[in-house]
Scaffold this active site. Sequence first.
Site, PDB file in Angstrom:
ATOM      1  N   HIS A  18       0.836  -1.205   0.000  1.00  0.00           N
ATOM      2  CA  HIS A  18       0.000   0.000   0.000  1.00  0.00           C
ATOM      3  C   HIS A  18       0.872   1.258   0.000  1.00  0.00           C
ATOM      4  CE1 HIS A  18      -2.909  -2.828   2.178  1.00  0.00           C
ATOM      5  NE2 HIS A  18      -3.559  -2.475   1.089  1.00  0.00           N
ATOM      6  N   GLU A  44      -0.997  -4.514  -8.736  1.00  0.00           N
ATOM      7  CA  GLU A  44      -1.120  -5.625  -9.684  1.00  0.00           C
ATOM      8  C   GLU A  44      -1.363  -6.959  -8.986  1.00  0.00           C
ATOM      9  OE1 GLU A  44       2.234  -5.728 -12.335  1.00  0.00           O
ATOM     10  OE2 GLU A  44       1.253  -4.334 -13.711  1.00  0.00           O
TER      11      GLU A  44
END
Length: 268
Positions: free
Chosen positions: A37, A147
């Site tokens: 993150h 991703e």
Amino acid sequence: MNIIKTVQELRAFREPLWLEGKTLSFVPTMGALHEGHLKLVEEGQKSADICLPYIFLNPTQFAEGEDLDAYPKTLDEDVARLESLGVTHLYAPTVEEVYPSGFQIVRVSSPDQPLEGEYRPHFFDGVCTVVLKMLMQCSPDIALFGEKDFQQLQVIKDMVKELNIPVEVKAVETVRDDNGLALSSRNQYLSEDEYQIAIYLNQILKQMVANQISEDEAIKSLLDKGFGKVDYCTYRNSDTFLPDDPNRVLAAAWIGTTRLIDNMAMVE
Ligand code: PAF
């Protein structure tokens, strides 16, 4: 840290940025922040004048019996980690603010989506509903997604394109730990023994990418290493997620009650 809790506050934060000619990047998360993150936030900071992370544990993307209640909630630590990156504003609305009348807006025909759509038929409707709401609420110039959730990334890109939403969707590479395990908030569920099993997922995907093993062999290896169940471990096309013209390997597998997903591009 200025924690924005309502749509009204969010608009009050957003509107002056237009007048000042400042660009905004947006990083949607469900909290329990890890280095993956933080990488999204760092990329967001590089891509726009202001980066606004968002923490909201979205109930509509969890089915009955999934881990909504168990999902780690670490807001104080999350805020500290964001502050260490120089983030000044965070959007963290309540469920009532996001779903004032419990409305589910977006239908993505999830059962038509292979892989995650098949195993979690509720998932993409919930994700797209909340992401669409957030994009409408804060009108960012750029929104960043990891991703690791590769199919989610593609479904969001498709939604943005189909609905002509004026935002650039930016993909950020998966962040892995020293043993190659893709970082995930759900890794916190793993015991030490389970972690030792989990690290094989990325090793099997690497072997697949090198085209050394078939899907059946890959699944058998995962089960032999201690995974309890493999939803899929497969060569697919990264646009259609169908087996034709494969250019990516994708996997979802269970260790006890923890479901891990991962994917890797195939070597050209
Ligand atoms: O990937 C996630 O963390 C979530 O699915 C998202 C995109 C924040 C939507 O709730």
